[in-house]
Scaffold this active site. Structure first.
Site, PDB file in Angstrom:
ATOM      1  N   SER A 212      55.072  54.714  62.845  1.00  0.00           N
ATOM      2  CA  SER A 212      54.375  53.694  62.065  1.00  0.00           C
ATOM      3  C   SER A 212      53.552  52.805  63.009  1.00  0.00           C
ATOM      4  O   SER A 212      52.721  53.302  63.754  1.00  0.00           O
ATOM      5  CB  SER A 212      55.366  52.901  61.222  1.00  0.00           C
ATOM      6  OG  SER A 212      54.708  52.129  60.252  1.00  0.00           O
ATOM      7  N   ASP A 337      54.318  59.694  52.961  1.00  0.00           N
ATOM      8  CA  ASP A 337      54.356  58.470  53.768  1.00  0.00           C
ATOM      9  C   ASP A 337      53.935  57.238  52.967  1.00  0.00           C
ATOM     10  O   ASP A 337      54.392  56.122  53.231  1.00  0.00           O
ATOM     11  CB  ASP A 337      53.413  58.616  54.965  1.00  0.00           C
ATOM     12  CG  ASP A 337      54.148  58.677  56.292  1.00  0.00           C
ATOM     13  OD1 ASP A 337      55.196  58.039  56.414  1.00  0.00           O
ATOM     14  OD2 ASP A 337      53.673  59.386  57.200  1.00  0.00           O
ATOM     15  N   HIS A 452      58.076  57.197  54.075  1.00  0.00           N
ATOM     16  CA  HIS A 452      57.779  56.573  55.363  1.00  0.00           C
ATOM     17  C   HIS A 452      59.083  56.271  56.096  1.00  0.00           C
ATOM     18  O   HIS A 452      60.021  55.732  55.520  1.00  0.00           O
ATOM     19  CB  HIS A 452      56.998  55.281  55.111  1.00  0.00           C
ATOM     20  CG  HIS A 452      56.364  54.701  56.328  1.00  0.00           C
ATOM     21  ND1 HIS A 452      55.484  55.408  57.109  1.00  0.00           N
ATOM     22  CD2 HIS A 452      56.475  53.475  56.907  1.00  0.00           C
ATOM     23  CE1 HIS A 452      55.073  54.644  58.113  1.00  0.00           C
ATOM     24  NE2 HIS A 452      55.664  53.481  58.013  1.00  0.00           N
TER      25      HIS A 452
END
Length: 552
Positions: A212, A337, A452
């Site tokens: 991320s 995601d 995610h």
């Protein structure tokens, strides 16, 4: 017979402990450090060092500086405090300004290890939160490096860097240039390069990896000229420098918003006032407004992030890929995601009893396209609904919301980054992946893929150290990811190293731009090509051709 067997096992354990390889006290540039050693298997041990300072307690809105060192032997047995940040609900502050510490896991066998590959992890958290140890449940930390270090025979390093207002506030000029969190990351990588040989690591074989905001940070670190010669390889998981949330192009506006909230002026005295203000108040003022909707998505509200400062980042990221021409690179995303963000913007997608409407999809398409105007938003809507037919199901509509957010926020920027890395590569190799092991969250819809951050538990081997929480297939996924990641760290090729892999992973460069689809059921069909090419082309060519809307 059983009694004799018991005596034999006890003797073996005693001998194993007596012969355990351990570094003991280690010399670093700041002084001696001593960690702890524990057994992880037959004639396999792990030296663990926690809370080693890699820089001095940082000045407010200032670059990190070297630590002054210490006398005697530092007992490196506890994680250092997280950097000051908002708590998970954004209503309070935790952590400390004195936070620049790192942690090291060194695998040992019958003899003390030498010249091991080094893997340095950069955590995510939207540049707002996070820590080198990760989330904790019953003293089980997500970013514990034991399983990866042991199974891959690599040294694993994690560290803290400043986040939120104290890490990324910028006035857009020399007064407070910003990127303090990126400078912290650079300081940690530099410390590892200078000191890791004494821990048994190879300073010329450092791989940085992150997820991320950490994945974007990895990309920033290999693009910056400041890291020349420090990094050999890199892995970006669900985040690259080209992501729409990764660069703040109007930092002054965010700095003034924070200054006003804490009672500071917005003129030439703003920065000096912020430096004297209670750091908790400054951190709280950097809170994000989570009251989002399809017409006002969360991705446009992340105002504290890296900036083009003319120093660490001399220019736009896409112009800096020449700096990564000799750095091997893996980049990829999770297949859903964008789900975590879609959940905030369109809450109905997780509720089987509430329909998601075409109007929601259109509002999201237009809001994500706001910089290119109404026509671009309409084009985005048409692109994603072209296959709906006259009567799309609620499932189709909900999946479309997730697809739009996944593509815009993560997948398309990652593909663009892979193309740029390949185009500028000299000796460097490039690899692409899609992670698609379905989420383990029972409250999510049956059509749900990998959300995610779902990949992190596997990279860090959680199915092994908390086996009751997982099925055997999850251990397969963890085994595959650790093998690919650590082989890559050893050799620059995820297929070659000490660990066997389920299927050969081809390079991204060349015909078809191949990638692997990572999940529990991997075989030759897991090698695929041209990941979502139609949508990548739409965003990078058609959408990008619409003129940027001039803001008044």
């Amino acid at each position: 017979m059983m009694a004799m067997l018991g005596v034999f096992i006890s003797a073996a354990l005693i001998l194993g402990t007596a012969n355990a390889s351990s570094l003991g006290s280690v010399y670093t540039e700041g002084g001696m450090v001593q960690g702890k050693s524990h057994t992880v298997g037959l004639f396999r041990y792990m030296d663990v060092f926690k809370g080693i300072p890699f820089a001095a307690p940082p000045g407010r809105l200032a670059k990190p500086v070297p630590h002054q060192g210490w006398d005697g032997v530092l007992k490196a047995n506890e994680y250092g405090p997280r950097c000051m940040q908002l708590n998970i609900v954004g209503k309070d502050v935790l952590g400390s300004e004195d936070c620049l510490y790192l942690n090291i896991w060194v695998p040992q066998g019958r003899t003390v290890s030498t010249n091991l590959p080094v893997m340095v992890f950069i955590y995510g958290g939207g540049f707002l939160m996070g820590g080198g140890q990760g989330a904790n449940f019953l003293d089980n930390y997500l970013y514990d490096g034991t399983e990866m270090a042991d199974r891959g025979n690599v040294i694993v390093v994690t560290f803290n860097y400043r986040v939120g207002a104290l890490g990324f506030l910028s006035t857009g000029d020399a007064e407070a240039a910003g990127n303090y969190g990126l400078w912290d990351q650079h300081a940690a990588i530099s410390w590892v390069h200078r000191n890791i040989k004494n821990f048994g690591g190879n300073p010329d074989n450092i791989t940085i990896f992150g997820e991320s905001a950490g994945g974007a940070s990895v990309n920033f670190q290999i693009l910056s000229p400041k890291n020349k010669g420090l990094i050999r390889r890199a892995i970006s998981q669900s985040g690259v420098a080209l992501c729409p949330w990764a660069v703040n192009r109007n930092p002054r506006q965010e700095a003034e918003r924070i200054a006003k909230k804490v009672g500071c002026p917005t003129d030439s005295k703003m920065v000096s006032c912020l430096r004297m203000t209670d750091p908790k108040a400054v951190t709280l003022a950097g809170n994000v407004d989570f009251s989002t909707s399809a017409a006002d998505p969360i991705v446009h509200k992340l105002g504290l992030s890296p900036v083009i400062d003319g120093d660490f980042l001399p220019s736009e990221p896409e112009t800096l890929f020449g700096n990564a021409a000799d750095i091997d690179y893996i980049a990829g995303v999770n297949d859903m995601d964008g789900h975590i963000f879609a959940t905030l913007d369109v809450p109905s997608i997780n509720n089987a009893l509430v329909s998601t409407t075409a109007a929601d999809v259109k509002a999201l398409s237009i809001s994500l396209s706001k910089d290119r105007g109404q026509d671009a938003g309409t084009a985005t809507y048409q692109e994603y609904t072209a296959n709906w037919g006259s009567n799309p199901s609620d499932k189709d509509i909900k999946k479309t919301v997730v697809d739009i957010e996944t593509d815009y926020i993560f997948l398309v920027p990652t593909q663009a980054t892979l193309y740029l890395h390949t185009d500028h590569a000299k000796s460097a190799r490039t690899y692409s992946y899609l992670f698609s092991e379905p989420s383990r969250m029972p409250i999510f819809p049956l059509w749900m893929g990998a959300d995610h951050a779902d990949d992190l538990q596997y990279v860090f081997g959680k199915p092994f150290d908390t086996p009751l929480g997982y099925f055997p297939r999850h251990r397969d996924v963890a085994r595959y990811m650790i093998a690919y990641w650590t082989n890559f760290a050893q050799t620059g090729d995820p297929n070659k190293g000490e660990s066997s892999v389920p299927v050969a992973w081809p390079e991204f460069a060349g015909t078809g731009h191949k990638y692997i689809d990572i999940n529990y059921n991997m075989n030759n069909n897991s090698v695929k090509q041209m990941l979502r090419t139609r949508l990548v082309y739409y965003w990078t060519s058609v959408f990008a051709s619409y003129p940027t809307v001039q803001k008044s």
